[in-house]
Write an enzyme that holds these catalytic residues in place. Structure first.
Site, mmCIF file in Angstrom:
data_model
loop_
_atom_site.group_PDB
_atom_site.id
_atom_site.type_symbol
_atom_site.label_atom_id
_atom_site.label_comp_id
_atom_site.label_asym_id
_atom_site.label_seq_id
_atom_site.Cartn_x
_atom_site.Cartn_y
_atom_site.Cartn_z
ATOM 1 N N ASP A 179 15.850 82.637 51.749
ATOM 2 C CA ASP A 179 15.584 81.333 51.155
ATOM 3 C C ASP A 179 15.972 81.282 49.681
ATOM 4 O O ASP A 179 16.576 80.313 49.216
ATOM 5 C CB ASP A 179 14.092 81.039 51.315
ATOM 6 N N ASP A 180 15.601 82.323 48.937
ATOM 7 C CA ASP A 180 15.828 82.292 47.488
ATOM 8 C C ASP A 180 17.307 82.387 47.146
ATOM 9 O O ASP A 180 17.750 81.847 46.138
ATOM 10 C CB ASP A 180 15.053 83.426 46.817
ATOM 11 N N LYS A 185 5.175 77.785 52.811
ATOM 12 C CA LYS A 185 6.526 77.401 53.261
ATOM 13 C C LYS A 185 6.445 76.857 54.687
ATOM 14 O O LYS A 185 7.077 75.852 55.020
ATOM 15 C CB LYS A 185 7.472 78.604 53.242
ATOM 16 N N GLU A 239 11.776 85.730 52.313
ATOM 17 C CA GLU A 239 11.288 84.960 51.155
ATOM 18 C C GLU A 239 10.747 85.875 50.070
ATOM 19 O O GLU A 239 9.948 86.770 50.348
ATOM 20 C CB GLU A 239 10.167 84.021 51.632
ATOM 21 N N ASP A 240 11.155 85.602 48.862
ATOM 22 C CA ASP A 240 10.594 86.272 47.676
ATOM 23 C C ASP A 240 10.667 87.799 47.759
ATOM 24 O O ASP A 240 9.698 88.508 47.453
ATOM 25 C CB ASP A 240 9.167 85.770 47.404
ATOM 26 N N ARG A 288 8.619 89.783 44.643
ATOM 27 C CA ARG A 288 9.032 88.858 43.573
ATOM 28 C C ARG A 288 8.542 87.480 43.973
ATOM 29 O O ARG A 288 9.306 86.657 44.461
ATOM 30 C CB ARG A 288 10.559 88.886 43.433
ATOM 31 N N TYR A 335 1.808 74.087 48.080
ATOM 32 C CA TYR A 335 3.095 74.744 47.813
ATOM 33 C C TYR A 335 3.230 74.842 46.300
ATOM 34 O O TYR A 335 2.236 74.823 45.575
ATOM 35 C CB TYR A 335 4.182 73.886 48.509
ATOM 36 N N ASN A 392 10.070 78.884 39.051
ATOM 37 C CA ASN A 392 8.757 78.421 39.500
ATOM 38 C C ASN A 392 7.685 79.472 39.220
ATOM 39 O O ASN A 392 8.009 80.647 39.124
ATOM 40 C CB ASN A 392 8.809 78.168 41.012
HETATM 41 O O1 LIG Z 1 8.729 78.499 46.384
HETATM 42 C C1 LIG Z 1 9.373 77.748 45.615
HETATM 43 O O2 LIG Z 1 8.905 76.787 45.042
HETATM 44 C C2 LIG Z 1 10.817 78.021 45.415
HETATM 45 C C3 LIG Z 1 11.117 79.436 45.681
HETATM 46 O O3 LIG Z 1 11.425 79.855 46.775
HETATM 47 C C4 LIG Z 1 10.934 80.388 44.592
HETATM 48 O O4 LIG Z 1 10.762 79.995 43.440
HETATM 49 O O5 LIG Z 1 10.933 81.587 44.899
HETATM 50 MG MG LIG Z 2 11.012 81.897 47.013
#
Ligand SMILES: O=C([O-])CC(=O)C(=O)O
Ligand SMILES: [Mg+2]
Length: 618
Positions: A304-305, A210, A281-282, A192, A139, A467
């Site tokens: 999630d973000d 994830k 996600e992203d 992203r 991760y 991150n």
């Molecule tokens: O994945 C991770 O560490 C946290 C997250 O969702 C991101 O930064 O988009």
């Molecule tokens: Mg993310």
């Protein structure tokens, strides 16, 4: 027919399978006790229709060298693995020794992926037993590097890809997935990825990573997860020009075409897995928000973000209040600067505003917005009529265009301050108590700004949350040095504790990993039909209450990733409670069991269970 005591044992566990299995083995005269010496009255079994090499090459079935002799016999793999049966602890010794020989984090990532592809039970045992260390490999932060290099380190397929050539076919394609039960889906369009920008189909490592945490931290079954990439193209020139890139070689679909694509995918998922939780996600801003807005009341989903990051950041701020000896319902007394106005920045600030409103100490939502100063890549979102500050040195933060601010970002506009003030100017003007970084722009928390902040507050709360590690707005070392070791510090990616003038300054990790596995577990156990704002707010409060007084005093805000299973359990119980309270739960409560017991019992733990072969025509 079930004279054999071992078979009776199995029969009591999985009646349907074993009745059939007995027929199967009867035919082959294999019904003696000797065939099943590993099965007892209470034995759990897993069943398969597979045989021979197919068993060895299926990572969900394979035990590598740990198959017992009787299993080797009945699964047709006798002679196909080395003769000595090795218990899991021996296998782990061998794996750990090999892992230690990997020189770089990326080599470790490739090694871990290979293990996951061979033997998932062993992979998850290793991961759970070394969560703190290995979550940094599979991760954040290493997964970021693995995404950038996905097309060159690619070995074996995992998850599903839906791409622009699949339009019109998705409802049929979803049936290619081999499992009938899916509880959690993590989906990205790779637009992203962390703070790394558009990585197209290379983003697949993110849903995989994830979901590995859903299993390791949240006890979701490895057969019940589905990682997905929506490959709508990429605008990353480097990838488009790379002949080895594995995604679609065209620019991103956008506008109506993009939303129609996602809509078709959602329909396809709903047609086969109507109860699955979907984690977006992203996705880049504003698609992230638009999709959340479109689907949150229609299906069981969240972003999630936006929402998990918001929950964990809020948890961090609330715990920081406690660490300063203040009550957690005094959030309205803080002055918060948020650097970053994308999905995570806006999401985190909305969560804080929701919480201030809920705490009842502000008269209106507008008053709560007034406690937060938001900066995008050009600086403060301020009043253009008062003029713009010096833009000769634009702040290198974020993605997007200042001219495109939307109503969510404009809520934070400060009418009485000049537009585009830089961070240091803002800090000097308003003396913040909390500074949040969600910009994806390394180094944006500069020395001038952090030192100026430390002049105005005894314990400055400094949270660079972008991150992976090299995208962080400042390092832990910088934060503690520039604040004379007084900062309450948390970052999105892990940093080591810092020694400053003989004192150990504690580093916390605020990552959405603290929230989503527990949330997914709670949703799965209760079979909640929707994910609600209250679930996230209560998640934040639950996480914020997990550190002891002594830990808080020493700068520890909550347990680290190493305690993820315990954190997830608490979060899951809370989420279940809310699901029942809000009348969204579809699972029957079990008589005589508390929610905590139900949650605990439902968590999958990686251990080998005897495997028996069944007839394929059941
Ligand atoms: O994945 C991770 O560490 C946290 C997250 O969702 C991101 O930064 O988009
Ligand atoms: Mg993310």
């Amino acid at each position: 027919m079930l004279r054999n005591p071992a078979l009776k044992a199995v029969h009591s566990f999985t009646r349907r399978h074993v009745t059939c299995q007995v027929r199967n083995y009867n035919r082959r005269a294999l019904t003696t006790t000797a065939t099943f010496p590993d099965l007892r009255m209470e034995t759990m079994v897993q069943t398969t229709t597979k045989h021979g090499m197919d068993v060895i090459h299926d990572p969900l079935l394979s035990k590598g060298t740990a198959f017992s002799l009787s299993e080797r016999e009945r699964l047709g793999i006798r002679g196909l693995v080395p003769p000595r049966t090795q218990e899991m602890d021996k296998q782990l010794q061998r794996i750990i020794r090999n892992l230690r020989e990997c020189r770089t984090p990326l080599e470790k990532f490739i090694f871990m992926t290979a293990l996951q592809d061979r033997n998932e039970t062993l992979f998850y045992r290793l991961l759970i037993d070394n969560l703190e260390e290995l979550s940094q490999i599979i991760y954040t932060p290493t997964v970021g590097e693995a995404c950038k290099r996905f097309h060159s380190i690619y070995r074996r397929s995992r998850g599903m890809y839906f791409s622009s050539i699949d339009r019109g076919q998705m409802a049929a394609m979803i049936h290619n997935w081999p499992h009938d039960q899916v509880d959690v889906i993590v989906v990205t369009d790779g637009s992203r990825v962390l703070g790394l920008g558009d990585l197209g189909a290379n983003g697949m490592q993110i849903p995989i990573g994830k979901l590995s945490l859903y299993v390791a931290g949240g006890g979701i079954r490895p057969t019940s997860i589905l990682p997905v990439v929506l490959d709508v193209g990429t605008n990353n020139e480097e990838l488009l020009n790379d002949p080895l890139y594995l995604g679609m070689g065209h620019r991103r679909l956008d506008g109506d075409e993009y939303y129609a694509f996602v809509e078709e995918w959602v329909h396809a998922i709903q047609s086969r897995y109507p109860n699955a939780l979907i984690q977006f996600e992203d996705f880049k801003y504003p698609h992230a928000y638009n999709l959340l807005h479109k689907y949150r009341d229609r299906i069981c989903c969240f972003n999630d973000d936006i929402q998990s990051t918001s929950a964990v950041a809020l948890a961090g701020v609330l715990a920081a209040l406690k660490a300063r000896g203040k009550p957690i319902n005094a959030l309205n007394e803080e002055r918060i600067v948020c650097v970053g106005a994308g999905s995570a920045g806006v999401g985190v600030c909305e969560g804080i505003v929701d919480c201030m409103v809920e705490q009842g100490k502000v008269k209106s939502r507008e008053e709560a917005y007034g406690k937060i100063w938001m900066l995008d890549q050009h600086g403060l979102i301020g009043n253009v009529h008062l003029g713009t500050a010096d833009t000769s040195k634009p702040m290198p933060i974020g993605i997007g265009d200042r001219a495109n601010l939307d109503e969510r970002q404009l809520c934070y506009l400060k009418k009485d301050m000049r537009d585009r003030m830089n961070l240091e100017e803002v800090v000097k003007a308003i003396k913040p108590t909390v500074i949040l970084g969600l910009s994806g722009s390394p180094g944006v928390f500069n020395e001038g700004a952090i030192r100026a902040m430390a002049e105005g507050v005894e314990k400055p709360v400094v949270f660079p949350l972008s991150n992976p590690t090299h995208q962080s707005e400042c390092t832990a070392e910088q934060a503690f040095h520039w604040t004379d070791g007084r900062a309450i510090f948390a970052s999105g990616s892990p940093f080591k504790d810092v020694e400053y003038r003989g004192k150990i300054c504690k580093v916390n990790q605020i990552n959405n990993a603290m929230s989503f596995p527990g949330l997914g577990l709670g949703i799965t156990v209760s079979r909640a039909s929707r994910v609600t704002s209250k679930m996230f707010m209560e998640t934040a409060i639950t996480i914020a209450s997990m550190a002891s007084e002594d830990q808080l005093k020493s700068g520890v805000l909550f347990p680290g990733v190493g305690s993820l299973r315990e954190v997830s359990k608490e979060v899951a119980v809370k989420v279940c409670e809310i699901a029942y309270e809000e009348d969204l739960a579809r699972a029957q409560l079990r008589q005589g069991m508390s929610l905590k017991e139900i949650v605990e019992e439902s968590m999958w733990d990686p251990e080998y269970v005897p495997t028996i072969r069944i007839d394929g025509h059941m």
